[in-house]
Design a protein around this motif. Structure first.
Motif, PDB file in Angstrom:
ATOM      1  N   CYS A   1     -11.472  -9.846  -9.510  1.00  0.00           N
ATOM      2  CA  CYS A   1     -10.137 -10.194  -9.015  1.00  0.00           C
ATOM      3  C   CYS A   1      -9.059  -9.498  -9.834  1.00  0.00           C
ATOM      4  O   CYS A   1      -8.072  -8.995  -9.287  1.00  0.00           O
ATOM      5  N   PHE A   2      -9.240  -9.459 -11.152  1.00  0.00           N
ATOM      6  CA  PHE A   2      -8.287  -8.732 -12.004  1.00  0.00           C
ATOM      7  C   PHE A   2      -8.286  -7.245 -11.652  1.00  0.00           C
ATOM      8  O   PHE A   2      -7.223  -6.611 -11.547  1.00  0.00           O
ATOM      9  N   ASP A   3      -9.476  -6.661 -11.471  1.00  0.00           N
ATOM     10  CA  ASP A   3      -9.551  -5.238 -11.129  1.00  0.00           C
ATOM     11  C   ASP A   3      -8.822  -4.938  -9.821  1.00  0.00           C
ATOM     12  O   ASP A   3      -8.091  -3.948  -9.707  1.00  0.00           O
ATOM     13  N   VAL A   4      -9.021  -5.796  -8.836  1.00  0.00           N
ATOM     14  CA  VAL A   4      -8.375  -5.608  -7.540  1.00  0.00           C
ATOM     15  C   VAL A   4      -6.863  -5.692  -7.683  1.00  0.00           C
ATOM     16  O   VAL A   4      -6.120  -4.879  -7.106  1.00  0.00           O
ATOM     17  N   LEU A   5      -6.393  -6.679  -8.453  1.00  0.00           N
ATOM     18  CA  LEU A   5      -4.947  -6.836  -8.646  1.00  0.00           C
ATOM     19  C   LEU A   5      -4.359  -5.626  -9.374  1.00  0.00           C
ATOM     20  O   LEU A   5      -3.329  -5.078  -8.954  1.00  0.00           O
ATOM     21  N   ILE A   6      -5.001  -5.202 -10.462  1.00  0.00           N
ATOM     22  CA  ILE A   6      -4.487  -4.062 -11.226  1.00  0.00           C
ATOM     23  C   ILE A   6      -4.493  -2.801 -10.373  1.00  0.00           C
ATOM     24  O   ILE A   6      -3.553  -1.989 -10.414  1.00  0.00           O
ATOM     25  N   ASN A   7      -5.533  -2.616  -9.573  1.00  0.00           N
ATOM     26  CA  ASN A   7      -5.614  -1.460  -8.675  1.00  0.00           C
ATOM     27  C   ASN A   7      -4.478  -1.451  -7.656  1.00  0.00           C
ATOM     28  O   ASN A   7      -4.025  -0.382  -7.228  1.00  0.00           O
TER      29      ASN A   7
ATOM     30  N   PHE B   1      -1.498  -2.144  -8.220  1.00  0.00           N
ATOM     31  CA  PHE B   1      -0.340  -1.567  -8.897  1.00  0.00           C
ATOM     32  C   PHE B   1      -0.597  -0.126  -9.351  1.00  0.00           C
ATOM     33  O   PHE B   1       0.323   0.668  -9.470  1.00  0.00           O
ATOM     34  N   ASP B   2      -1.859   0.179  -9.636  1.00  0.00           N
ATOM     35  CA  ASP B   2      -2.246   1.492 -10.156  1.00  0.00           C
ATOM     36  C   ASP B   2      -3.520   1.942  -9.446  1.00  0.00           C
ATOM     37  O   ASP B   2      -4.623   1.515  -9.792  1.00  0.00           O
ATOM     38  N   ALA B   3      -3.355   2.803  -8.451  1.00  0.00           N
ATOM     39  CA  ALA B   3      -4.481   3.211  -7.614  1.00  0.00           C
ATOM     40  C   ALA B   3      -5.555   3.966  -8.396  1.00  0.00           C
ATOM     41  O   ALA B   3      -6.696   4.082  -7.932  1.00  0.00           O
ATOM     42  N   LYS B   4      -5.222   4.459  -9.592  1.00  0.00           N
ATOM     43  CA  LYS B   4      -6.201   5.171 -10.401  1.00  0.00           C
ATOM     44  C   LYS B   4      -7.162   4.226 -11.120  1.00  0.00           C
ATOM     45  O   LYS B   4      -8.191   4.661 -11.636  1.00  0.00           O
ATOM     46  N   HIS B   5      -6.792   2.942 -11.164  1.00  0.00           N
ATOM     47  CA  HIS B   5      -7.663   1.965 -11.829  1.00  0.00           C
ATOM     48  C   HIS B   5      -8.925   1.755 -10.998  1.00  0.00           C
ATOM     49  O   HIS B   5      -8.871   1.393  -9.821  1.00  0.00           O
ATOM     50  N   LYS B   6     -10.060   1.982 -11.606  1.00  0.00           N
ATOM     51  CA  LYS B   6     -11.331   1.867 -10.892  1.00  0.00           C
ATOM     52  C   LYS B   6     -11.756   0.408 -10.769  1.00  0.00           C
ATOM     53  O   LYS B   6     -11.478  -0.414 -11.647  1.00  0.00           O
TER      54      LYS B   6
ATOM     55  N   LEU C   1     -17.521 -10.187  -1.796  1.00  0.00           N
ATOM     56  CA  LEU C   1     -16.701  -9.077  -2.279  1.00  0.00           C
ATOM     57  C   LEU C   1     -15.417  -8.922  -1.474  1.00  0.00           C
ATOM     58  O   LEU C   1     -14.320  -8.855  -2.040  1.00  0.00           O
ATOM     59  N   SER C   2     -15.537  -8.872  -0.161  1.00  0.00           N
ATOM     60  CA  SER C   2     -14.330  -8.693   0.658  1.00  0.00           C
ATOM     61  C   SER C   2     -13.451  -9.933   0.616  1.00  0.00           C
ATOM     62  O   SER C   2     -12.213  -9.840   0.610  1.00  0.00           O
ATOM     63  N   GLY C   3     -14.063 -11.123   0.544  1.00  0.00           N
ATOM     64  CA  GLY C   3     -13.282 -12.347   0.470  1.00  0.00           C
ATOM     65  C   GLY C   3     -12.491 -12.447  -0.817  1.00  0.00           C
ATOM     66  O   GLY C   3     -11.302 -12.795  -0.820  1.00  0.00           O
ATOM     67  N   LEU C   4     -13.143 -12.124  -1.945  1.00  0.00           N
ATOM     68  CA  LEU C   4     -12.448 -12.146  -3.227  1.00  0.00           C
ATOM     69  C   LEU C   4     -11.306 -11.135  -3.246  1.00  0.00           C
ATOM     70  O   LEU C   4     -10.201 -11.426  -3.730  1.00  0.00           O
ATOM     71  N   LYS C   5     -11.559  -9.948  -2.723  1.00  0.00           N
ATOM     72  CA  LYS C   5     -10.509  -8.927  -2.694  1.00  0.00           C
ATOM     73  C   LYS C   5      -9.319  -9.389  -1.857  1.00  0.00           C
ATOM     74  O   LYS C   5      -8.163  -9.317  -2.305  1.00  0.00           O
ATOM     75  N   ASP C   6      -9.602  -9.896  -0.662  1.00  0.00           N
ATOM     76  CA  ASP C   6      -8.519 -10.328   0.233  1.00  0.00           C
ATOM     77  C   ASP C   6      -7.687 -11.445  -0.393  1.00  0.00           C
ATOM     78  O   ASP C   6      -6.444 -11.391  -0.383  1.00  0.00           O
ATOM     79  N   TYR C   7      -8.348 -12.440  -0.949  1.00  0.00           N
ATOM     80  CA  TYR C   7      -7.608 -13.618  -1.407  1.00  0.00           C
ATOM     81  C   TYR C   7      -7.043 -13.445  -2.814  1.00  0.00           C
ATOM     82  O   TYR C   7      -6.068 -14.110  -3.166  1.00  0.00           O
ATOM     83  N   ALA C   8      -7.607 -12.537  -3.615  1.00  0.00           N
ATOM     84  CA  ALA C   8      -6.969 -12.192  -4.885  1.00  0.00           C
ATOM     85  C   ALA C   8      -5.594 -11.595  -4.622  1.00  0.00           C
ATOM     86  O   ALA C   8      -4.611 -11.910  -5.311  1.00  0.00           O
ATOM     87  N   LEU C   9      -5.505 -10.733  -3.612  1.00  0.00           N
ATOM     88  CA  LEU C   9      -4.233 -10.097  -3.274  1.00  0.00           C
ATOM     89  C   LEU C   9      -3.312 -11.029  -2.495  1.00  0.00           C
ATOM     90  O   LEU C   9      -2.103 -11.074  -2.748  1.00  0.00           O
TER      91      LEU C   9
END
Length: 208
Positions: free
Chosen positions: A21-27, A29-34, A76-84
Motif C-alpha cells: 500500500c505504501f509502494d502504491v501511494l508513493i508511486n 506521486f513518483d512514477a519512477k518508484h518501483k 493485489l488489485s483490491g489493495l491498490k484500488d483502495y490504498a489510493l
C-alpha cells in the motif's frame, strides 16, 4: 448471510500487504518508484485500507482516510484500488499530499467469517466488526458498518457503539428498544496489520 471461510495469511504476508500500500501511494506521486509484487494468498476477500497520520503536537494518530468494500476482491488489485481511494477520495478529508507520506501509517483489514446475528447485541467487542441495516417508518433504508477495532478504540459499550453506528447511517429519529428490534446485524471478523512509514522503510530494506 454466512461465510465460514477464514483466510490463511502469514505474518510476513500481512506486513507485505501494508508495504505494498505504501509502494502504491508513493508511486502515485513518483512514477519512477518501483512497486514490488508481494506474494499474497490467491483467494479473494472483502477488504479495507485505512491511513492514519501522526499528530506531533497531540502525539496521537489521526484518521486520514478509510475506504473499503464488502465485495470480494483479488488482493493485489483490491489493495491498490483502495490504498489510493482512501488516500485521495475519502470525502471527509482533503486529498493526500506527498509531504504527508513520512508521517503516515497504514492499516489493512481482510474481512472474513460473516454471520447473521440473532439480534443487534449478538456480537463481541474487539472480535467482531458489525454492519447494521434497518428501515424507518416510511420505508427508507439505512445501513452502516464499523470494523472490529473501532469499538474498543473508542472505549464504547455495545449500546454506545450501536447508537453511533445508527447516526453514522444517517438516521436522525429516536433511538429506543423499538429501533433495536428492527435492526438486522451482520457480524464479521478481520485479519489486520499495521505499518508506519518507518516500519515500511525497514521492511523494504530487509527485503532487498
Amino acid at each position: 448471510m454466512e461465510d465460514g471461510s477464514s483466510p490463511s495469511f502469514s505474518e510476513k504476508q500481512t506486513l507485505d500487504a501494508c508495504a505494498y500500500c505504501f509502494d502504491v501511494l508513493i508511486n502515485s506521486f513518483d512514477a519512477k518508484h518501483k512497486i514490488p509484487q508481494p506474494d499474497l494468498p490467491k483467494s479473494d476477500f472483502p477488504l479495507f485500507v485505512t491511513w492514519k497520520i501522526y499528530n506531533n503536537r497531540k502525539q496521537y494518530w489521526n484518521l486520514r482516510g478509510c475506504i473499503g468494500t464488502f465485495q470480494k476482491q483479488p488482493l493485489l488489485s483490491g489493495l491498490k484500488d483502495y490504498a489510493l481511494t482512501s488516500a485521495f477520495k475519502d470525502t471527509r478529508f482533503d486529498p493526500m499530499s506527498q509531504d504527508e507520506v513520512t508521517s503516515l501509517a497504514v492499516n489493512t483489514s481482510f474481512l472474513t467469517n460473516f454471520e447473521d446475528a440473532k439480534d443487534c447485541f449478538d456480537w463481541e467487542i474487539g472480535t467482531h466488526g458489525i454492519t447494521i441495516r434497518f428501515q424507518n417508518l416510511k420505508g427508507k433504508s439505512f445501513s452502516a458498518t464499523y470494523l472490529p477495532e473501532v469499538c474498543p478504540e473508542q472505549g464504547w459499550t455495545k449500546e454506545e457503539c450501536l447508537e453511533s453506528l445508527v447516526r453514522k447511517s444517517g438516521f436522525r429519529g429516536r433511538i429506543n428498544s423499538s429501533l433495536w428490534n428492527t435492526i438486522k446485524l451482520t457480524r464479521y471478523q478481520s485479519v489486520k496489520a499495521k505499518m508506519t512509514y518507518k516500519e515500511y522503510l525497514e521492511n523494504r530494506k530487509d527485503s532487498k
